[in-house]
Design a protein around this motif. Structure first.
Motif, short mmCIF file in Angstrom:
data_model
loop_
_atom_site.label_atom_id
_atom_site.label_comp_id
_atom_site.label_asym_id
_atom_site.label_seq_id
_atom_site.Cartn_x
_atom_site.Cartn_y
_atom_site.Cartn_z
N LEU A 19 -57.42 43.40 69.26
CA LEU A 19 -56.21 44.15 68.94
C LEU A 19 -55.99 45.29 69.94
CD1 LEU A 19 -56.58 44.27 65.07
CD2 LEU A 19 -54.65 43.25 66.29
N ALA A 20 -57.09 45.93 70.37
CA ALA A 20 -56.97 47.02 71.35
C ALA A 20 -56.34 46.52 72.65
CB ALA A 20 -58.34 47.63 71.61
N GLN A 21 -56.58 45.25 72.98
CA GLN A 21 -55.98 44.67 74.19
C GLN A 21 -54.46 44.52 74.06
OE1 GLN A 21 -57.60 43.94 77.09
NE2 GLN A 21 -59.44 44.83 76.16
N LEU A 22 -53.97 44.54 72.84
CA LEU A 22 -52.54 44.35 72.61
C LEU A 22 -51.76 45.66 72.54
CD1 LEU A 22 -52.73 41.59 69.82
CD2 LEU A 22 -52.56 41.29 72.31
N GLY A 73 -56.28 49.47 66.82
CA GLY A 73 -56.86 48.19 66.42
C GLY A 73 -57.66 48.30 65.14
N ALA A 74 -58.43 49.37 65.00
CA ALA A 74 -59.24 49.56 63.80
C ALA A 74 -58.36 49.74 62.57
CB ALA A 74 -60.16 50.76 63.97
N CYS A 75 -57.27 50.48 62.72
CA CYS A 75 -56.37 50.70 61.58
C CYS A 75 -55.72 49.39 61.13
CB CYS A 75 -55.31 51.73 61.94
SG CYS A 75 -55.95 53.43 62.06
N VAL A 76 -55.31 48.57 62.09
CA VAL A 76 -54.72 47.28 61.74
C VAL A 76 -55.77 46.38 61.09
CG1 VAL A 76 -53.72 45.15 62.65
CG2 VAL A 76 -52.91 47.37 63.48
N SER A 77 -56.95 46.31 61.68
CA SER A 77 -57.99 45.40 61.21
C SER A 77 -58.57 45.82 59.87
CB SER A 77 -59.10 45.32 62.25
OG SER A 77 -60.18 44.53 61.79
N ARG A 78 -58.90 47.11 59.73
CA ARG A 78 -59.65 47.57 58.55
C ARG A 78 -58.76 48.21 57.47
NH1 ARG A 78 -65.20 48.29 60.01
NH2 ARG A 78 -65.68 46.66 61.52
N GLY A 79 -57.56 48.65 57.87
CA GLY A 79 -56.70 49.33 56.90
C GLY A 79 -57.21 50.69 56.51
N ARG A 80 -57.98 51.31 57.37
CA ARG A 80 -58.53 52.64 57.11
C ARG A 80 -59.06 53.19 58.42
NH1 ARG A 80 -64.30 50.77 54.28
NH2 ARG A 80 -65.29 50.15 56.25
N LEU A 81 -59.41 54.48 58.44
CA LEU A 81 -60.08 55.08 59.59
C LEU A 81 -61.07 56.11 59.08
CD1 LEU A 81 -60.16 55.00 62.70
CD2 LEU A 81 -58.60 56.95 62.71
N THR A 82 -62.32 55.67 58.94
CA THR A 82 -63.39 56.51 58.41
C THR A 82 -64.54 56.53 59.41
OG1 THR A 82 -64.58 54.70 57.33
CG2 THR A 82 -62.75 55.69 56.11
#
Length: 454
Positions: A364-367, A338-347
């Motif tokens: 998004l995590a629910q999906l 979900g974070a990767c889809v939402s933010r376009g990064r993982l930091t």
């Protein structure tokens, strides 16, 4: 020594090995692994878990040993514990892929503590650090993911054995003493995975406890304290007790010892989360960049994963869809997707409190659905397959057979230096140069004191 106990083979090997015996390629990679560890540690100095660890360890006493990037001075075991918490606490530290073990997180702290305690040179420290990584990796790799299946954390188990070799080597023990240190530490090696149920902080202690146990075992070995000869391969040895009926081949532990180096298979992390999630992050970020979708376009996300890493980052699924804290989130594939889809990064920012409360990420995590991956290369590599169904009817797929950082897709030395700068800051160039010169001159204490000043 055909037929000799494994601890004895390791003891003989470590006793005779000096820095000059280790290939230049291995030595240079070790310096970069140390650099990565120091950078991650400096990034962790202002974290809440660090503040609590400092207070807890101060209760156990003080000493004269320096700590990475902090003013604290502690005894050898407490300094090793705190340094290990700093290196491992953000879950951004290196991992030997086959062993599923964070090898530097115990080998570097125990090396610093023992080298300072016994007034060794920085070259002695570097050699012992390399040996600690090598033995930890070989001990963990034999299990082929089986420690995780049984609920044990290999970093606490395998790490204790490698750290005991490093500690005994720096204590000046000969082969017999290095052998005994392994035999003794087998009764102290520990670490369970129950933290996964709720994001508990106990995992952050595992490499530090491995280092602590190693220093203790080395001290008892120096006094000829007898330990069980077959600590690895015996009827009640490490594998028989911790693999729960799985098969293992202890002969593989010593194959090519001193000829091929497991250290070169140690993966440096591109993301500050459980290594099992990295290939998924890469896959999702690739698709997002290529196809330009956003959170509002997502119908479902399907992640295919081997059941052993799946149990770590996908179960229980409802807990993983709404992590309780940052550590819980680092072991949550649904949250990370979900974070990767939402933010376009993982930091590191994606594990801050603000991100944990981000409704878009949580929705998004629910999906995210999880399925088995029949083509996974685990434990050789941490594979990922992703299928993203969009509301416009398209289905996007991406497979990452080999996670970045793996020996087949390693982060370059330049990548590692860039990661260090990102963690430690551009002003830390002097620290970077200092770490990359490890082993060339000076004492281990001088080396550590400069890192304290960082």
């Amino acid at each position: 020594m055909p037929g000799a106990p494994i601890a004895e083979i390791f003891g003989e090997f470590a006793a005779k090995t000096t820095l000059d015996d280790i290939p230049a390629e291995v030595v240079e990679r070790a310096r970069h692994l140390a650099l990565d560890s120091v950078g991650v540690a400096l990034a962790a100095t202002d974290q809440e878990f660090t503040r609590r660890a400092r207070r807890a360890l101060a209760r156990l006493g003080s000493g004269d040993q320096p700590v990475l990037g902090l003013p604290d001075r502690l005894g050898p075991r407490e300094a090793a514990m705190l340094n290990a918490v700093l290196v491992h606490g953000l879950d951004f530290d290196d991992t030997h892929v086959g062993a599923v073990t964070h090898v530097s997180a115990s080998a570097l702290p125990v090396g610093l503590a023992a080298a300072i305690q016994h007034d060794r040179s920085s070259a002695d420290l570097l050699a012992a650090y390399i040996l600690g990584i090598e033995i930890s990796a070989r001990v963990g790799e034999v299990a082929r993911g089986g420690f995780h299946d049984a609920g044990f954390h290999p970093t606490g188990l395998a790490g204790a054995f490698g750290a005991s070799v490093a500690a005994a080597k720096l204590a000046g023990l000969e082969a017999r003493g290095i052998t005994a240190a392994q035999q003794i530490v087998g009764s102290m090696a520990s670490g369970i995975l129950e933290f996964l149920e709720e994001g508990a902080w106990t995992k952050r202690l595992h490499p530090g406890w491995a280092a602590n146990a190693a220093l203790t075992a080395s001290a008892f070995a120096a006094e000829d304290w007898p330990g069980p000869t077959a600590v690895y391969e015996g009827r009640y040895g490490l594998y028989a007790t911790h693999l729960q009926q799985r098969e293992w081949d202890t002969g593989a532990m010593t194959d090519g010892l001193g000829e091929h180096w497991e250290l070169l298979k140690t993966a440096v992390k591109p993301y500050p989360s459980c290594h099992f999630t990295h290939a998924f992050a890469d896959a999702i970020l690739f698709l997002r960049e290529r196809d330009g979708f956003g959170a509002a376009d997502i119908e479902r996300i399907r992640c295919l994963i081997h059941p052993t890493p799946g149990a770590v980052v996908c179960e229980p699924i409802e807990n993983k869809r709404k992590p309780r804290d940052d550590y819980d989130a680092k072991f949550s594939l649904p949250f990370i997707a979900g974070a990767c889809v939402s933010r376009g990064r993982l930091t590191l920012a994606e594990f801050a409190d603000e991100a944990l409360a981000d409704n878009e990420i949580l929705e998004l995590a629910q999906l995210v659905d999880i399925a088995g991956d029949p083509d996974s290369r685990f434990p050789h590599a941490y594979s990922a397959a992703v299928e993203i169904a969009l509301k416009d009817g398209r289905t996007l797929t991406r497979r990452e057979d080999i996670n970045r950082g793996h020996a087949e897709r390693p982060l370059s030395h330049e990548d590692i230096r860039a990661k260090f700068t990102g963690n430690a800051g551009a002003e830390a160039a002097e620290v970077r140069a200092h770490v990359l010169a490890l082993g060339t001159e000076g004492s281990a204490r001088d080396f550590a004191e400069k890192l304290r000043q960082a």
